[in-house]
Design an enzyme around this catalytic site. Structure first.
Site, PDB file in Angstrom:
ATOM      1  CB  SER A 132       1.065  -8.960   8.293  1.00  0.00           C
ATOM      2  OG  SER A 132       0.156  -8.232   7.496  1.00  0.00           O
ATOM      3  CG  HIS A 187      -1.094  -4.173  15.544  1.00  0.00           C
ATOM      4  ND1 HIS A 187      -0.761  -2.945  15.018  1.00  0.00           N
ATOM      5  CD2 HIS A 187      -0.839  -5.077  14.571  1.00  0.00           C
ATOM      6  CE1 HIS A 187      -0.339  -3.104  13.763  1.00  0.00           C
ATOM      7  NE2 HIS A 187      -0.373  -4.399  13.477  1.00  0.00           N
ATOM      8  CB  THR A 228      -5.373   1.799   9.742  1.00  0.00           C
ATOM      9  OG1 THR A 228      -4.193   1.055  10.090  1.00  0.00           O
ATOM     10  CG2 THR A 228      -5.270   3.221  10.238  1.00  0.00           C
ATOM     11  CG  HIS A 283       3.933  -6.042  11.553  1.00  0.00           C
ATOM     12  ND1 HIS A 283       2.775  -5.629  12.186  1.00  0.00           N
ATOM     13  CD2 HIS A 283       4.938  -5.698  12.381  1.00  0.00           C
ATOM     14  CE1 HIS A 283       3.087  -5.067  13.340  1.00  0.00           C
ATOM     15  NE2 HIS A 283       4.401  -5.090  13.474  1.00  0.00           N
ATOM     16  CD  GLU A 292      -3.075   1.300  13.208  1.00  0.00           C
ATOM     17  OE1 GLU A 292      -2.778   0.445  12.347  1.00  0.00           O
ATOM     18  OE2 GLU A 292      -4.136   1.958  13.181  1.00  0.00           O
ATOM     19  CB  CYS A 322      -0.871  -0.003   1.244  1.00  0.00           C
ATOM     20  SG  CYS A 322       0.158  -0.001   2.742  1.00  0.00           S
ATOM     21  CB  CYS A 335      -6.245   2.527   5.637  1.00  0.00           C
ATOM     22  SG  CYS A 335      -5.526   0.962   5.133  1.00  0.00           S
ATOM     23  CB  SER A 381       3.547  -5.452   5.106  1.00  0.00           C
ATOM     24  OG  SER A 381       2.813  -6.500   5.706  1.00  0.00           O
TER      25      SER A 381
HETATM   26 FE1  SF4 Z   1      -0.938   0.739   4.526  1.00  0.00          FE
HETATM   27 FE2  SF4 Z   1      -1.373   0.627   7.157  1.00  0.00          FE
HETATM   28 FE3  SF4 Z   1      -1.245   2.978   5.896  1.00  0.00          FE
HETATM   29 FE4  SF4 Z   1      -3.310   1.338   5.466  1.00  0.00          FE
HETATM   30  S1  SF4 Z   1      -2.784   2.386   7.385  1.00  0.00           S
HETATM   31  S2  SF4 Z   1      -2.199   2.538   3.917  1.00  0.00           S
HETATM   32  S3  SF4 Z   1      -2.312  -0.658   5.589  1.00  0.00           S
HETATM   33  S4  SF4 Z   1       0.406   1.492   6.138  1.00  0.00           S
END
Ligand code: SF4
Length: 312
Positions: free
Chosen positions: A222, A124, A164, A41, A126, A12, A194, A266
């Site tokens: 991931s 996680h 996300t 990841h 994030e 992405c 996302c 990823s």
């Molecule tokens: Fe990629 Fe994570 Fe960003 Fe979504 S939030 S665009 S999966 S890096």
């Protein structure tokens, strides 16, 4: 064997940007470069960068004072920034802008006195980074059961945000229960899950009915890759998460099976092509690409990296 190759799949915009950040820093400054947590990841990406001189750390105390330190795509908490500053590290922030957007939402809600529900996986990277923006104001929920156990008074101001890379289906179920329990809860101005997560899951959901087996290329840690496996399972299909072609077990297939191949955000695309080569080599057959939507999103490198490139 017939292989349906999902598009979009794989890298992405956030992953592309994060990996490019590390490569630009390496180019400009040379090794060693330190990265806090895995940059993305994926085992292959991490090992590839290690070979070029990148050291991945889980503790800021492991980075020698004054070194270059890159923050991963998953984002970090303010506490990590504080520790990095205390060690006089040169910080490069490769956090995906779509993760930063959720951090900003949390800060805005916290400032206005809201209790914030974070829907996500609490361990996680994030989640740890986002929750760290306002630890006293955030409650993490991973399931509908977690929502049932929330003991927040009805007269409190409540808002929710999400990780996300959640499963669209899980998130929808949890949000439904949240809204039922707290009718006045505020939702984020724009969806937090996302575009890349959404597009990859939608592709799996749409193509799965035509196939016997689904293969997802991605690492076990991931989040978005695991959610692709769950999406296929929700569609009633057998699905496997593999890091690369070496993890395929041929007993998973019958020679005349139709197989959907996709990859988490990823996972590098060369791994997907190596996998397809291996399957066709063993079973014969052909490959058909199924494009559900064209992605044209790209993120600029952070200013700190662009400056490094100019200086050198
Ligand atoms: Fe990629 Fe994570 Fe960003 Fe979504 S939030 S665009 S999966 S890096």
């Amino acid at each position: 064997m017939k292989i349906l190759l999902a598009n979009p799949r794989g890298f992405c915009a956030g992953v592309n940007m994060a990996i490019e950040c590390v490569e630009e820093v390496l180019k400009a400054r040379g090794a060693p470069v330190y990265v806090y947590h895995e940059i993305v990841h994926n085992r292959h990406v991490v090992q590839g960068l290690q070979k070029k001189g990148v050291t991945f750390v889980d503790h800021i105390a492991d980075v020698p004072p004054g070194s270059m330190l890159v923050y991963s795509a998953h984002g970090i908490s303010p506490e990590i920034r504080r520790q990095a500053k205390a060690r006089n590290l040169v910080e490069i922030d490769a956090t995906c802008p779509l993760v930063t957007k959720v951090h900003m939402e949390v800060l805005r809600y916290a400032k206005r006195g809201y209790t914030i529900i974070f829907i996500g996986h609490r361990a996680h990277d994030e989640a740890v980074g986002t929750v760290g923006e306002a630890p006293d104001r955030i409650r993490v929920v991973e399931s509908e059961q977690d929502v049932e156990q929330l003991d927040i008074p009805q007269d409190e101001k409540i808002a929710y945000v999400t990780q996300t890379t959640l499963s669209l289906y899980d998130a929808e179920r949890i949000m439904k229960v949240l809204k039922k329990k707290f009718p006045n809860i505020i939702n984020p101005p724009k969806e937090d899950i996302c575009y890349a997560t959404t597009n990859r899951q939608n592709a799996v959901m749409e193509i799965s009915p035509e196939v016997d087996v689904v293969l997802v290329v991605g690492s076990q840690n991931s989040s978005n890759s695991r959610r692709l496996v769950e999406t296929a399972q929700t569609a009633g299909r057998r699905a496997y998460l593999i890091d690369d072609a070496s993890e395929v077990d041929f007993t998973w297939f019958n020679p005349n099976d139709t197989v959907l191949v996709t990859a988490g955000a990823s996972a590098p695309d060369h791994l997907v092509h190596e996998l397809i080569e291996q399957l066709i080599g063993r079973f014969g057959g052909d490959v058909e690409t199924r494009t559900l939507i064209q992605e044209d999103i790209a993120f600029q490198l952070p200013k700190s990296v662009r400056r490094l490139a100019v200086v050198n």
